[in-house]
Design an enzyme around this catalytic site. Structure first.
Site, PDB file in Angstrom:
ATOM      1  CG  HIS A  97      -1.623   1.037   1.584  1.00  0.00           C
ATOM      2  ND1 HIS A  97      -1.518   1.760   2.763  1.00  0.00           N
ATOM      3  CD2 HIS A  97      -2.596   1.859   0.343  1.00  0.00           C
ATOM      4  CE1 HIS A  97      -2.661   3.010   2.206  1.00  0.00           C
ATOM      5  NE2 HIS A  97      -3.056   3.030   2.136  1.00  0.00           N
TER       6      HIS A  97
ATOM      7  CG  HIS B  16       1.561  10.449   1.322  1.00  0.00           C
ATOM      8  ND1 HIS B  16       0.643  10.639   2.308  1.00  0.00           N
ATOM      9  CD2 HIS B  16       1.775   8.416   2.169  1.00  0.00           C
ATOM     10  CE1 HIS B  16       0.330   9.097   3.390  1.00  0.00           C
ATOM     11  NE2 HIS B  16       0.777   8.237   2.311  1.00  0.00           N
TER      12      HIS B  16
END
Ligand code: NAG
Ligand code: NAG
Ligand code: NAG
Ligand code: NAG
Length: 394
Positions: free
Chosen positions: A77, A125
């Site tokens: 992930h 992110h």
């Protein structure tokens, strides 16, 4: 050359069956794949032929004849977002090791998040000002290089299209990286249980399966870019307690339940990563409990092995995809090996990272939540910077 030495050793020692291993990163697979190894004796020729019969696919000869959707692909992930020296050990990081190191360790699904910055697609992110892992095309080129070196491996990508860019724009990054050549296009444009075997994908050299969430209108020149929620359903991703992992269908909600998703031919993805809450709206990857979260144990609450067994029982089939944080812990791939019924060959284990090394600044951290969520709005930014790193390091 290493291959020559290897072949000579196997000849001398009579270890022909050992040749079935497919080491990643050692350049051996090129020769085993093409079977063009110079043979200096009849014995050597025999060994080469024997080797081809037992070549490994995704780390085991047993997986070659297995359909793509009858294999559990262990996934990293947020595989581009690192908690290592390159990010100052950012507490927003989800992995201790990068994507190609992960592939060499047996990870076969790489998830990341794509953002548009100044008309360049970058892996960021949540927000590029917080953790920017560079251009998508550069990252794809590194994956492509690894696939070049490891011709018997099937890799899956899952990219969150955070700014809903057109498929053709994403496709341009794939093209410039060179990786498009490996892109596999299923014959079905809807969910399907009919997938090729790993060997089919390897033999056709279409060894890259790519899911995008959301894709939007497909790009005719990039038919290998697949809309994730057409083919795949996921269990919940925003889990903040190790006792809260479930096997229920979370997305796409239009698919109804896990049972109806499976009946429609969708491939099940089991999210298995936990967050630590800073506030109710700010969370970071839970590294403190990672030895439990990623454990192969089938009895410990919150362990990967136990969650996988629950889903296998609930669904009547094993997860096709699993996503974990800090994949090297557990190591997570042990659970996939158990589900796949294999003893793996040819892996390089990643050196152990520290599960408690998170020490990133408050500004870098605190943005870890929901990065797997394609349709999320902006996360609330932390207002009290000072307290965050302290909360996390504790
Ligand atoms: C999946 O693979 C296993 C092991 O080879 C096999 O027994 C099983 O029949 C396969 N399932 C399907 C649906 O093909
Ligand atoms: C991972 O790190 C290795 C060693 O530094 C490097 O060769 C490789 O290109 C990196 N891969 C990615 C995806 O950044
Ligand atoms: C995007 O453009 C702005 C304005 O020119 C610049 O400040 C910024 O550094 C650029 N960002 C990237 C990632 O190139
Ligand atoms: C766990 O799940 C329950 C039921 O959905 C929920 O009420 C609770 O808030 C969750 N706990 C945490 C820590 O996420």
């Amino acid at each position: 050359m290493v291959p020559s030495l290897f072949w000579a050793a196997t000849t001398l020692l009579g270890l022909a069956p050992v040749v079935q291993s497919t080491p990643q990163g050692f350049g051996l697979t090129t020769s085993t794949n093409t079977q063009q190894q110079p043979a200096t004796s009849t014995a050597a020729t025999t060994i080469v032929a024997g080797a081809s019969a037992a070549a490994a696919c995704n780390n085991s000869p047993l997986l070659c004849s297995r359909a793509y959707n009858n294999v559990t692909h262990m996934g990293a992930h947020d595989s581009a977002f690192l908690r290592d020296a390159s990010t100052g050990n950012s507490i927003a990081g989800n992995q201790f090791f990068n994507a190609t190191v992960a592939l060499s360790a047996g990870i076969r699904l790489l998830q990341a998040q794509v953002h548009d910055v100044n008309n360049t697609l970058r892996l960021c992110h949540t927000d590029c000002s917080l953790l920017d892992a560079g251009p998508l095309a550069d990252w794809l080129a590194k994956i492509k290089y690894w696939m070049d070196q490891n011709p018997n491996e099937v890799v899956t990508l899952l990219l969150v299209n955070s700014d809903s860019k057109p498929a053709s724009t994403l496709g341009a990054s794939f093209d410039s990286s060179g990786i498009s050549t490996y892109g596999y296009t299923p014959s079905s444009t809807t969910a399907t249980t009919v997938w090729p075997t790993l060997q089919n994908l390897i033999s056709s050299n279409k060894r890259l399966v790519t899911f995008i969430a959301p894709l939007g209108t497909a790009s005719p020149s990039h038919p290998f870019l697949l809309d994730e929620f057409t083919y795949v359903f996921e269990t919940p991703y925003d889990v903040r307690s190790l006792s809260n992992f479930t096997c229920t269908l979370d997305r796409p909600s239009s698919a109804g339940t896990a049972a109806s998703g499976l009946a429609a031919g969708m491939l099940p993805l089991m999210n298995h990563f936990a967050y630590t809450e800073i506030t109710s709206s700010i969370t970071v990857p839970n590294a403190g409990d990672i030895d439990t979260t990623n454990a192969p144990s089938t009895v410990t609450t919150g362990a990967l092995g136990a969650h996988a067994n629950s889903c296998n029982a609930a669904w009547g089939t094993k997860p096709v995809f699993v996503l974990v944080d800090f994949y090297d812990k557990g190591p997570a791939v042990d659970t996939a090996d158990r589900l796949n019924g294999i003893v793996p060959t040819g892996r390089k284990s990643s050196a152990g990272g520290s599960a408690t090394s998170g020490s990133g600044s408050a500004r870098d951290g605190g943005m870890g939540a929901r990065e797997n969520q394609p349709y999320a709005g902006e996360l609330q930014r932390p207002t009290g910077k000072g307290g965050m790193a302290r909360d996390i390091s504790g």
